[in-house]
Design a protein around this motif. Structure first.
Motif, PDB file in Angstrom:
ATOM      1  N   LEU A  43      44.643  38.023  36.112  1.00  0.00           N
ATOM      2  CA  LEU A  43      44.675  36.669  35.570  1.00  0.00           C
ATOM      3  C   LEU A  43      46.083  36.075  35.603  1.00  0.00           C
ATOM      4  CD1 LEU A  43      42.223  37.022  32.554  1.00  0.00           C
ATOM      5  CD2 LEU A  43      41.769  36.100  34.837  1.00  0.00           C
ATOM      6  N   MET A  44      47.093  36.922  35.498  1.00  0.00           N
ATOM      7  CA  MET A  44      48.464  36.434  35.629  1.00  0.00           C
ATOM      8  C   MET A  44      48.734  35.976  37.059  1.00  0.00           C
ATOM      9  SD  MET A  44      50.601  39.211  33.341  1.00  0.00           S
ATOM     10  CE  MET A  44      52.184  38.507  33.831  1.00  0.00           C
ATOM     11  N   VAL A  45      48.229  36.734  38.038  1.00  0.00           N
ATOM     12  CA  VAL A  45      48.447  36.408  39.450  1.00  0.00           C
ATOM     13  C   VAL A  45      47.620  35.210  39.883  1.00  0.00           C
ATOM     14  CG1 VAL A  45      48.129  37.242  41.815  1.00  0.00           C
ATOM     15  CG2 VAL A  45      49.089  38.768  40.074  1.00  0.00           C
ATOM     16  N   GLU A  46      46.352  35.204  39.512  1.00  0.00           N
ATOM     17  CA  GLU A  46      45.439  34.196  40.035  1.00  0.00           C
ATOM     18  C   GLU A  46      45.352  32.928  39.193  1.00  0.00           C
ATOM     19  OE1 GLU A  46      41.697  35.515  41.399  1.00  0.00           O
ATOM     20  OE2 GLU A  46      42.512  37.226  42.501  1.00  0.00           O
ATOM     21  N   GLU A  47      45.646  33.033  37.888  1.00  0.00           N
ATOM     22  CA  GLU A  47      45.473  31.880  37.017  1.00  0.00           C
ATOM     23  C   GLU A  47      46.711  31.551  36.188  1.00  0.00           C
ATOM     24  OE1 GLU A  47      42.896  30.095  37.322  1.00  0.00           O
ATOM     25  OE2 GLU A  47      41.616  31.449  38.481  1.00  0.00           O
TER      26      GLU A  47
END
Length: 248
Positions: free
Chosen positions: A79-83
């Motif tokens: 979620l840190m990488v994608e969002e």
């Protein structure tokens, strides 16, 4: 796998504990048993977070969560990488659980207290979560510090850099330390670095966790396996480690 009735296993070439002066413990599913129902609550909170973030139903969110876990190592990392999710917001939400299910573990507390040297927690969770769980177990006072996912710059185990950052931060000599962990793959790098490794598995299969997370795999990077951490420390560790020198 552990044989029926077998609670501990040590490989023939296992690294021992006689020279260990630093004892490192994972938190979730290592320091507490599955019937404490800590991890199922956290897992459900993560699913709920994914549901709300993406507007998904529970089944779809669960599938996406598991995809993230297998691809990135943790849902948080995904979620840190994608969002660009705020990790602190995520961790606060995921760890907002009922701690009343955790029972005081006097035998574990006594065993950890008697280990000579330093004791540290190394977790992919948050410091606050680790401290609250350890406090309920009655073992928090025995630990010098918690190295959490924030200290690891949100790079989860089993990334090699996370272990190296932990060792450097706390001045730990891996050749004089032991790591207790519940997932076999998280012990590959520590063993390579020189740590004695102990795999902690559940006494009975936990339906809330995936099979590979619970397997008592007998592989070269695992020195010892136990399904009863307190008993293992009392019977297999403490009898072979020298006591701390008494004050003059």
């Amino acid at each position: 796998m552990l044989l029926p009735g077998e609670s501990h296993f040590t490989t023939p070439d296992a690294r021992g504990f006689s020279e260990v002066d630093t004892w490192v413990f994972d938190l979730d599913n290592t320091l507490y048993p599955s019937d404490a129902r800590v991890w199922p609550q956290v897992d459900e909170r993560i699913t709920l977070y994914v549901m709300r973030l993406y507007g998904l139903d529970a089944i779809s969110a669960r599938a996406l969560q598991k995809h993230f876990y297998h691809h990135y190592g943790t849902t948080l990392k995904a979620l840190m990488v994608e969002e660009a999710v705020d990790p602190h917001d995520f961790l606060d939400f995921a760890h907002d659980i009922d701690h009343s299910t955790i029972k005081l573990d006097e035998s574990l507390g006594t065993a950890i207290e008697h280990l000579p040297g330093r004791k540290l927690i190394l977790t992919n969770g948050s410091r606050r979560h680790a401290e609250r769980v350890a406090d309920k177990l009655g073992i928090l006072s025995h630990f010098e510090d918690v190295f959490d996912i924030a200290a690891a710059d949100f790079v989860p185990k089993p990334d090699r850099g996370t272990y190296e950052r932990f060792l450097l931060r706390h001045g730990v000599d891996p050749r004089r330390s032991a790591l207790f962990e519940d997932i076999a793959r998280n012990l590959v790098v520590p063993h390579d670095l020189g740590m004695a490794t102990v795999l902690v598995v559940p006494q009975t299969p936990d339906p809330f966790r995936e099979r590979f997370e619970q397997e008592a795999v007998k592989e070269p990077h695992i020195d010892h396996i136990t399904s009863d951490l307190a008993a293992f420390l009392e019977r297999c560790v403490l009898p072979v480690v020298p006591p701390e020198p008494s004050a003059p």
